[in-house]
Design a protein around this motif. Structure first.
Motif: not given
Length: 424
Positions: A84-87, A108-109, A120-122
């Motif tokens: 999980x790149x957001x994490x 921001x992302x 890294x898509x929505x």
């Protein structure tokens, strides 16, 4: 006049609840590392939905936290592999700043997804964000369960609860109000007493003919034979002696809780006051939903700043995935926002801010509350820090970002002299 109690995460923290995003991430790693350290010797890896490590340390130095995990993995020349790149970004930000704001990082992302297109898509961001939302809800459920069985259990907690309760149900302090609200209140008081006072001045009636309280008697005597009674009333309203002449308390109190936890239940029973015929009416709105509600008031987790200059661009992308976690869209999934609008449209009101930072992740809603024509006063109760400083100035800067009309802000926000530190 009514009152809104605006509750933010600082309210829960002041009650000893570890509900910050940082608390959540620390607990996540403590739990994950405990699982890693319990692995039998024949298993050489660990994996969950957020990350995997292989090999895993067979000995351990330090605490069960993220930085200790990094150090122990470095010792055996391996790394954390985030699924999980957001994490991963949240943990990197927390490590560098000792602070994390999941909703601001998400926004921001989100903007980067269309401004700086990459792999890294929505879609991927929203999927990973949803995963973190589930983990956060599980964590807060655990914290709330522990709190509900223990608070208040000490003399210190009982004293703290009483001090907060007394603030919530305190009488109005007329120095808190905007100039237009003071003028309006002065006119109401003038119209209430003027005919009786004129009759007294003309010897048509006497004080004994009126059933006056001590407070009303003092007011009438202060106005007898005064030429400009309106101006006199206004001066009395904003004087230190105002409680000697007037007593105004809220007709209704609405708890607007931005947390997912129901900490306000310790304060929503108003006191009995023999001077008034009825208790203050109270109601609660969990504007961001409540834990484990999957029907009519689900948890709202996302970003809420339609005033941001980039938001119009996001709407114009014509891609609904970008709006999936915008709070104002999710508000329509329950009646909470509608109920809040009905309340602020019904009467003048004062806002007490208790534990809410007033950051931009809630700017759309806060702008609606603060700039509404019925908002008479905004009173921030600040936090006293261990080093003797406080966060009043920080709160004011955040509050200012929720105003487009700065003159209105300066008129409505109560200055530091007339408010106080409620939390530590």
């Amino acid at each position: 006049m009514n009152r809104i109690i605006l509750i933010g995460n600082g309210f829960d923290l002041a009650h000893g609840m570890k509900t910050s995003y940082g608390n959540f991430i620390d607990d996540y790693w403590q739990t994950a590392i405990e699982k890693i350290r319990r692995k039998p010797y024949w298993e050489d890896g660990f994996e969950n939905n957020e990350f995997y490590v292989q090999p895993i340390p067979r000995s351990w130095e330090g605490d069960n936290n993220y930085l200790a995990l990094i150090d122990n993995l470095n010792y055996i020349h391996t790394n954390i592999n985030f699924k999980n790149e957001f994490f991963e970004i949240l943990n990197r930000n927390k490590s560098s700043q000792n602070w994390v704001d999941i909703e601001n990082d998400y926004y921001f992302l989100l903007k980067n997804c269309y401004k700086k297109p990459s792999r890294y898509t929505i879609t991927k961001l929203n999927e990973e964000f949803a995963n973190i939302e589930l983990l956060l809800e599980e964590y807060l459920t655990k914290v709330q369960k522990e709190f509900s069985t223990s608070f208040p259990s000490t003399a210190e907690e009982m004293s703290f609860k009483r001090s907060v309760y007394n603030v919530i149900y305190s009488d109005f302090n007329f120095k808190d109000f905007s100039e237009s609200s003071i003028n309006q209140l002065a006119e109401i008081e003038f119209q209430r007493v003027i005919n009786y006072i004129r009759d007294i001045e003309d010897d048509k009636i006497s004080f004994s003919d009126l059933e006056l309280s001590e407070r009303e008697t003092r007011l009438y005597k202060a106005l007898i034979n005064i030429k400009d009674k309106r101006q006199k009333i206004k001066k009395l309203l904003i004087s230190d002696a105002a409680p000697n002449y007037f007593r105004h308390r809220p007709d209704e109190i609405l708890f607007v809780n931005f947390n997912y936890t129901p900490t306000e239940i310790h304060y929503d029973d108003s006191p009995t006051d023999n001077e008034f015929d009825k208790k203050i009416s109270t109601d609660v709105i969990h504007i961001h939903g409540v834990l484990n509600n999957k029907t009519d008031n689900k948890v709202i987790f996302g970003f809420g700043d339609e005033i941001d200059k980039d938001y119009l661009e996001i709407e114009n992308l014509n891609n609904n995935e970008y709006l999936q976690n915008i709070k104002s869209m999710k508000y329509l999934e329950s009646d909470s926002y509608k109920r809040l609008l009905e309340f602020i449209n019904s009467n003048n009101y004062q806002v007490f801010i208790v534990g809410h930072s007033c950051g931009i992740s809630d700017r759309t809603l806060l702008n609606t509350l603060f700039e509404h024509k019925n908002c008479s006063s905004i009173k921030p109760y600040y936090r006293k820090k261990d080093d003797g400083t406080d966060n009043y100035s920080e709160m004011i800067r955040n509050i200012s970002r929720n105003f487009t009309d700065k003159a209105s802000m300066r008129d409505k926000v109560v200055n530091k002299k007339y408010t106080e530190a409620l939390f530590r």
